[in-house]
Design an enzyme around this catalytic site. Structure first.
Site, PDB file in Angstrom:
ATOM      1  N   ARG A  45      13.427  21.417  -2.597  1.00 17.58           N
ATOM      2  CA  ARG A  45      12.420  20.376  -2.370  1.00 17.58           C
ATOM      3  C   ARG A  45      11.993  19.771  -3.710  1.00 17.58           C
ATOM      4  O   ARG A  45      11.846  18.565  -3.860  1.00 17.58           O
ATOM      5  CB  ARG A  45      11.181  20.904  -1.613  1.00 17.58           C
ATOM      6  CG  ARG A  45      10.121  19.809  -1.495  1.00 17.58           C
ATOM      7  CD  ARG A  45       8.901  20.075  -0.612  1.00 17.58           C
ATOM      8  NE  ARG A  45       8.632  21.428  -0.260  1.00 17.58           N
ATOM      9  CZ  ARG A  45       8.029  22.338  -1.029  1.00 17.58           C
ATOM     10  NH1 ARG A  45       7.618  22.007  -2.245  1.00 17.58           N
ATOM     11  NH2 ARG A  45       7.838  23.556  -0.597  1.00 17.58           N
ATOM     12  N   TYR A  97       7.786  -6.268   5.003  1.00 19.15           N
ATOM     13  CA  TYR A  97       8.604  -5.487   5.949  1.00 19.15           C
ATOM     14  C   TYR A  97       7.701  -4.827   7.009  1.00 19.15           C
ATOM     15  O   TYR A  97       6.663  -4.249   6.664  1.00 19.15           O
ATOM     16  CB  TYR A  97       9.388  -4.427   5.163  1.00 19.15           C
ATOM     17  CG  TYR A  97      10.159  -3.487   6.052  1.00 19.15           C
ATOM     18  CD1 TYR A  97      11.293  -3.920   6.724  1.00 19.15           C
ATOM     19  CD2 TYR A  97       9.745  -2.173   6.240  1.00 19.15           C
ATOM     20  CE1 TYR A  97      11.994  -3.068   7.560  1.00 19.15           C
ATOM     21  CE2 TYR A  97      10.445  -1.316   7.070  1.00 19.15           C
ATOM     22  CZ  TYR A  97      11.562  -1.771   7.731  1.00 19.15           C
ATOM     23  OH  TYR A  97      12.261  -0.922   8.557  1.00 19.15           O
ATOM     24  N   ASP A 169       9.683  -4.389  -3.807  1.00 19.39           N
ATOM     25  CA  ASP A 169      10.660  -3.812  -2.877  1.00 19.39           C
ATOM     26  C   ASP A 169      11.936  -4.628  -3.051  1.00 19.39           C
ATOM     27  O   ASP A 169      12.006  -5.786  -2.638  1.00 19.39           O
ATOM     28  CB  ASP A 169      10.113  -3.899  -1.444  1.00 19.39           C
ATOM     29  CG  ASP A 169      11.054  -3.290  -0.411  1.00 19.39           C
ATOM     30  OD1 ASP A 169      12.274  -3.230  -0.681  1.00 19.39           O
ATOM     31  OD2 ASP A 169      10.577  -2.903   0.668  1.00 19.39           O
ATOM     32  N   LYS A 194      20.076   0.535   3.270  1.00 16.25           N
ATOM     33  CA  LYS A 194      20.661  -0.799   3.352  1.00 16.25           C
ATOM     34  C   LYS A 194      21.815  -0.931   2.349  1.00 16.25           C
ATOM     35  O   LYS A 194      22.821  -0.279   2.524  1.00 16.25           O
ATOM     36  CB  LYS A 194      19.577  -1.859   3.145  1.00 16.25           C
ATOM     37  CG  LYS A 194      18.264  -1.572   3.931  1.00 16.25           C
ATOM     38  CD  LYS A 194      18.397  -1.669   5.412  1.00 16.25           C
ATOM     39  CE  LYS A 194      17.222  -1.099   6.201  1.00 16.25           C
ATOM     40  NZ  LYS A 194      15.894  -1.568   5.819  1.00 16.25           N
TER      41      LYS A 194
HETATM   42  C1  LIG Z   1      14.512  -1.124   5.937  1.00 17.45           C
HETATM   43  C2  LIG Z   1      13.492  -1.508   4.934  1.00 17.45           C
HETATM   44  C3  LIG Z   1      12.478  -0.604   4.539  1.00 17.45           C
HETATM   45  C4  LIG Z   1      12.310   0.771   5.166  1.00 17.45           C
HETATM   46  O1  LIG Z   1      13.402   1.605   4.910  1.00 17.45           O
HETATM   47  P1  LIG Z   1      13.883   2.783   5.908  1.00 17.45           P
HETATM   48  O2  LIG Z   1      15.003   3.386   5.162  1.00 17.45           O
HETATM   49  O3  LIG Z   1      14.278   2.129   7.204  1.00 17.45           O
HETATM   50  O4  LIG Z   1      12.718   3.710   6.095  1.00 17.45           O
HETATM   51  C5  LIG Z   1      11.575  -1.020   3.569  1.00 17.45           C
HETATM   52  N1  LIG Z   1      11.659  -2.261   3.019  1.00 17.45           N
HETATM   53  C6  LIG Z   1      12.605  -3.152   3.380  1.00 17.45           C
HETATM   54  C7  LIG Z   1      12.640  -4.505   2.736  1.00 17.45           C
HETATM   55  C8  LIG Z   1      13.556  -2.810   4.350  1.00 17.45           C
HETATM   56  O5  LIG Z   1      14.488  -3.711   4.713  1.00 17.45           O
END
Ligand SMILES: *Cc1c(COP(=O)(O)O)cnc(C)c1O
Length: 403
Positions: A45, A97, A169, A194
């Site tokens: 962890r 988001y 982000d 992503k």
């Molecule tokens: C998908 C996404 C998230 C969240 O990520 P997860 O891996 O689904 O928890 C946060 N910010 C953006 C811009 C995203 O596209």
């Protein structure tokens, strides 16, 4: 060295065996020579060698001092929000988001943290909203699903003067295309799910910071609350990111072509894509691109603005968008983005269904808006698929008019 080369040459080969792929250390604990004496790892962890390798790579790609890998993008979001205390304020981009919106408005507001949403595409709106209680400004550029662009440098100078942290982000751009830390941001966040892992097979999140002390605080929160990326998923993320630069290049070139096709289509009301000259944030988006993407534009004239675009229909009724996605054959109807297969969704009925219509329209999410995540298919096949689906929608609109 460009990011493309650093992705492949940051991690050393395994010193024990020469293995060119990072070993998966599938272990929860590590033997200690004496109480408190270990080889740098005591419990997975807190730290795990496979995760540490991915974190080192992530930090290197974003130009930070420390990377921290989480069990999801939202776990990374959650860890950053835990830096704040009751009474603190956040200023956030207005079409943030959806999952981040939910965490802010259904969990952190209960804990006494206030969120103000502003249109950050004009830095003056941030300046106007910032107070001495503002601890954090939260940007996405481009945003989802309207692809709005914010000027990271201009907003960084505002947050710096106010003593607040700036988070970007960077999920949509990926570390190949945009380096927010070099533009003045304090924290970069990724949904590893992503573009970084890139194959629609991992859920993961990541944070990179410039300031080591801030990194230690976030690392402390992660160890104290436990949302770590497992060794298998860390390995998949390392494996996936090695092809990020060619995936990004292909996806951007195809997305530009699809956006240009849609832009001139008579049944399309408008297209949101920062690579289009008509996009209001085109020049700012371009100025924020990494060195290698600037070079791509210099040599090809275009093709460096990522894989997400959205468009709406001239006949802007929600049922037309639903009809359209029903006729599309190659592009999969699904949420998410950044994988090898192209995906599309209708935000008003899917990702943004819980947002009231008036707020949705104010944020630029028209009733018939369709968001597309371009994948690795041949762009001509994607264009042909959209073309036949648009023709079928036109046919049913004409039939309705006659009947
Ligand atoms: C998908 C996404 C998230 C969240 O990520 P997860 O891996 O689904 O928890 C946060 N910010 C953006 C811009 C995203 O596209």
């Amino acid at each position: 060295m460009r990011t493309e080369t650093r992705i492949l040459h940051t991690l050393p080969h395994d010193p024990l065996t020469g293995a060119v792929s990072v070993p998966i250390y599938q272990t929860s604990t590590f033997e200690q020579e004496a109480p408190g004496i270990n080889k740098g790892f005591d419990y997975s962890r807190t730290n795990n060698p496979t995760r540490a390798a991915f974190e080192q790579l992530l930090a290197e790609l974003e130009g930070g001092t420390q990377g921290i890998a989480f069990s999801s993008g939202l776990a990374a979001v959650d860890a950053v929000l835990k830096l704040l205390s009751s009474g603190d304020e956040i200023i956030a981009v207005d079409d943030i988001y959806g999952g981040t919106y939910r965490a802010l408005h259904t969990i952190y507001n209960r804990l006494g943290i206030t969120v103000k949403h502003v249109d950050t595409s004009d830095p003056a709106n941030v300046l106007e909203a910032i107070t001495e209680k503002t601890r954090l400004v939260w940007l996405e550029t481009p945003t989802n699903p309207t692809l709005k662009i914010s000027d990271i440098k201009a907003i960084a100078s505002i947050t710096k003067a106010a003593g607040a942290l700036l988070l970007v982000d960077n999920t949509f751009c990926s570390p190949v295309a945009q380096h927010p830390l070099s533009l003045g941001a304090d924290i970069v966040l990724h949904s590893i799910t992503k573009y970084i892992a890139g194959h629609s097979d991992v859920i993961g999140g990541g944070i990179v910071v410039k300031d080591p002390e801030l990194g230690q605080r976030i690392k402390y929160i992660q160890n104290a609350t436990g949302a770590v990326l497992g060794p298998q998923d860390s390995w998949l993320a390392i494996r996936g990111v090695q092809t990020l630069s060619i995936r990004y290049e292909r996806i951007s070139t195809s997305a530009q072509r699809v956006a240009e096709f849609l832009e001139q289509h008579p049944d399309v009301g408008g297209v949101n894509y920062p690579g289009l000259r008509a996009h209001p944030g085109h020049l700012v988006a371009r100025s924020q691109l990494s060195r290698s993407q600037q070079e791509t534009i210099a040599s090809h004239g275009k093709g460096a603005f990522g894989g997400v675009l959205s468009f709406w229909l001239k006949d802007d009724r929600e049922e037309n968008a639903v009809d359209l996605v029903g006729h599309v054959q190659l592009i999969t109807l699904a949420e998410s983005l950044g994988g090898p297969k192209s995906l599309l969704c209708v935000p008003s009925k899917m990702t943004h269904a819980s947002v009231p219509r008036s707020a949705r329209i104010a944020a630029g999410i028209n009733d018939s808006l369709v968001r597309v995540s371009i994948g690795l298919e041949h762009p001509d096949d994607l264009i042909a698929d959209l073309e036949q689906a648009l023709a079928q929608v036109k046919e049913s609109i004409t039939e309705q008019a006659i009947a």
